[in-house]
Motif scaffolding. Structure first.
Motif, PDB file in Angstrom:
ATOM      1  N   PHE A   1      33.689  49.498  -4.872  1.00  0.00           N
ATOM      2  CA  PHE A   1      33.682  48.919  -3.528  1.00  0.00           C
ATOM      3  C   PHE A   1      34.688  47.780  -3.489  1.00  0.00           C
ATOM      4  O   PHE A   1      34.672  46.910  -4.365  1.00  0.00           O
ATOM      5  CB  PHE A   1      32.283  48.413  -3.158  1.00  0.00           C
TER       6      PHE A   1
ATOM      7  N   LYS B   1      40.174  44.194   0.553  1.00  0.00           N
ATOM      8  CA  LYS B   1      40.393  45.603   0.893  1.00  0.00           C
ATOM      9  C   LYS B   1      41.841  45.931   1.213  1.00  0.00           C
ATOM     10  O   LYS B   1      42.601  45.061   1.594  1.00  0.00           O
ATOM     11  CB  LYS B   1      39.527  45.941   2.106  1.00  0.00           C
TER      12      LYS B   1
ATOM     13  N   SER C   1      38.385  45.298  -6.406  1.00  0.00           N
ATOM     14  CA  SER C   1      37.144  46.049  -6.204  1.00  0.00           C
ATOM     15  C   SER C   1      36.176  45.817  -7.344  1.00  0.00           C
ATOM     16  O   SER C   1      36.517  45.222  -8.372  1.00  0.00           O
ATOM     17  CB  SER C   1      37.464  47.532  -6.125  1.00  0.00           C
TER      18      SER C   1
ATOM     19  N   LEU D   1      30.796  55.580   1.063  1.00  0.00           N
ATOM     20  CA  LEU D   1      30.309  55.146  -0.252  1.00  0.00           C
ATOM     21  C   LEU D   1      31.310  55.471  -1.353  1.00  0.00           C
ATOM     22  O   LEU D   1      30.945  55.595  -2.527  1.00  0.00           O
ATOM     23  CB  LEU D   1      28.950  55.787  -0.566  1.00  0.00           C
ATOM     24  N   ALA D   2      32.565  55.625  -0.972  1.00  0.00           N
ATOM     25  CA  ALA D   2      33.664  55.797  -1.933  1.00  0.00           C
ATOM     26  C   ALA D   2      33.513  57.029  -2.827  1.00  0.00           C
ATOM     27  O   ALA D   2      33.905  57.024  -3.989  1.00  0.00           O
ATOM     28  CB  ALA D   2      33.830  54.533  -2.787  1.00  0.00           C
TER      29      ALA D   2
ATOM     30  N   VAL E   1      23.130  48.889  -2.330  1.00  0.00           N
ATOM     31  CA  VAL E   1      23.747  49.691  -1.279  1.00  0.00           C
ATOM     32  C   VAL E   1      22.672  49.963  -0.235  1.00  0.00           C
ATOM     33  O   VAL E   1      21.640  50.552  -0.548  1.00  0.00           O
ATOM     34  CB  VAL E   1      24.286  51.025  -1.850  1.00  0.00           C
TER      35      VAL E   1
ATOM     36  N   CYS F   1      36.597  41.211   4.810  1.00  0.00           N
ATOM     37  CA  CYS F   1      35.919  42.359   5.431  1.00  0.00           C
ATOM     38  C   CYS F   1      35.958  42.217   6.961  1.00  0.00           C
ATOM     39  O   CYS F   1      36.278  43.168   7.685  1.00  0.00           O
ATOM     40  CB  CYS F   1      34.484  42.395   4.909  1.00  0.00           C
TER      41      CYS F   1
ATOM     42  N   THR G   1      29.595  43.397   2.031  1.00  0.00           N
ATOM     43  CA  THR G   1      30.854  44.003   2.444  1.00  0.00           C
ATOM     44  C   THR G   1      30.560  45.366   3.070  1.00  0.00           C
ATOM     45  O   THR G   1      29.528  45.983   2.777  1.00  0.00           O
ATOM     46  CB  THR G   1      31.861  44.076   1.270  1.00  0.00           C
TER      47      THR G   1
ATOM     48  N   ASP H   1      32.618  49.073   4.388  1.00  0.00           N
ATOM     49  CA  ASP H   1      33.887  49.811   4.347  1.00  0.00           C
ATOM     50  C   ASP H   1      33.992  50.764   5.542  1.00  0.00           C
ATOM     51  O   ASP H   1      33.494  50.448   6.606  1.00  0.00           O
ATOM     52  CB  ASP H   1      34.005  50.514   2.986  1.00  0.00           C
TER      53      ASP H   1
ATOM     54  N   LYS I   1      26.988  46.882   1.681  1.00  0.00           N
ATOM     55  CA  LYS I   1      26.819  46.664   0.249  1.00  0.00           C
ATOM     56  C   LYS I   1      26.600  45.176   0.019  1.00  0.00           C
ATOM     57  O   LYS I   1      27.402  44.358   0.488  1.00  0.00           O
ATOM     58  CB  LYS I   1      28.057  47.115  -0.532  1.00  0.00           C
TER      59      LYS I   1
END
Ligand code: PMV
Length: 321
Positions: free
Chosen positions: A12, A16, A34, A101-102, A173, A233, A274, A276, A282
């Motif tokens: 995460f 960013k 990250s 969630l990447a 998360v 963020c 944060t 995304d 998260k």
């Protein structure tokens, strides 16, 4: 050896990237920092299939119509390694796919590591990072453990700033919605680059955020890291909002969750959040506080599920045969 299995975890971004300089080579326009986690895992088995005509990709048990974003990664790997053998690539995620969630970062990183081992390519870290980046701009970061810098000022060098045992952090998360996102980050960041009036300022502020975050990491200062990560963020989501069409990955549930985090912080607990390209939140905190925070956050009606992870290790081979 005819098959290799590798695993990788999502990462995460605390600082960013949102925007690319080179759409073809998928190169981020700014550096990022990250945190690689554990618990959430992408597992990829790659097996040689001499009888097949071409590479085939199965994701979560379903055959994919094409190789999609894996194609440039696999083209690069087969070119660098002079490999011409078709493979079956079977990837599974133990968490929701394409929901912010990447999963693409961990998926691509696990594929690069498995392929490198299967064909004994002996790739350097730099080559592995390049291969991963072609599939997903954030994927190189999942190759490495702990807190990771992807440095575009330095030929996209990617390395660990703090190992998991050097700063034991946890991530909670908060899943508010597990639907697939409607606009991919790849499309979204291109829209922002072309249309957001804030995009130029966003590029500029990145260098200062990276510097401040590196200092906070060196000092293991969670509060300072949190302040800069939350600001970063907020600015990324402003860039998204001011794009045309406007992009918004946050829902009311996301906002409720962020408000609850503020309340927990004002009760004296050190934590930050944060968000995304998806509605999940998260939370980053000290490992000793994660139980208490999880208990408070999971009682919110806007949070469907919480997953707790610690800071984790980079992509690695788990099985060869
Ligand atoms: O490279 P992608 O498609 O995984 O995009 C990542 C976008 C963000 O998660 C929002 C930011 C980041 O640096 O991870």
């Amino acid at each position: 050896m005819s098959e290799v299995t590798a695993i990788a975890h999502p990462n995460f971004a605390l600082i960013k990237y949102w925007g690319k300089t080179d759409f073809v080579n998928n190169i981020p326009a700014m550096s990022s920092i990250s945190l690689t986690i554990d618990t959430l895992t992408s597992t990829t088995k790659i097996s040689q299939q001499p009888e097949m005509q071409e590479n085939i990709w199965e994701l979560n048990g379903e055959r994919q119509p094409d190789l999609g974003q894996l194609l440039p990664t696999l083209d690069y790997l087969s070119k660098v390694g002079k490999v011409n053998e078709p493979c079956l690539i079977q990837s599974d995620n133990n968490f929701p796919t394409a929901a912010g969630l990447a999963s693409s970062a961990s998926g691509v990183a696990s594929i690069v590591v498995a392929y490198n081992s299967l064909f004994d390519l002996g790739l350097t870290n730099q080559q592995m990072a390049k291969a991963a980046m072609l599939g997903s701009g954030s994927a190189p970061r999942s190759l490495f453990p702990g807190l990771v810098l992807l440095d575009i000022e330095n030929q996209c060098d990617c390395h660990t700033l703090a190992e998991p045992n050097q700063w034991p952090l946890s991530v909670i998360v908060c899943i508010t919605d597990d639907q697939r996102k409607t606009i991919s980050s790849r499309e979204g960041m291109e829209i922002s680059r072309k249309t957001s009036p804030l995009y130029k300022a966003w590029l500029k502020v990145n260098a200062s955020h990276i510097k401040q975050a590196k200092n906070a990491i060196n000092e293991r200062n969670l509060r300072a890291l949190g302040q800069i990560a939350e600001e970063n963020c907020k600015q990324m989501h402003e860039v998204m909002r001011t794009s045309n069409p406007s992009i918004n990955y946050m829902t009311n549930k996301t906002i409720n969750c962020i408000n609850a985090i503020e309340t927990i912080r004002s009760s004296g607990v050190d934590l930050f959040h944060t968000v995304d390209a998806g509605p999940q939140v998260k939370i980053i905190c000290k490992t000793e506080d994660s139980g208490l925070i999880q208990k408070r956050i999971s009682s919110l009606p806007s949070v469907r599920q919480t997953l707790v992870a610690n800071i984790g290790y980079g992509a690695r081979v788990v099985n060869e045969g």
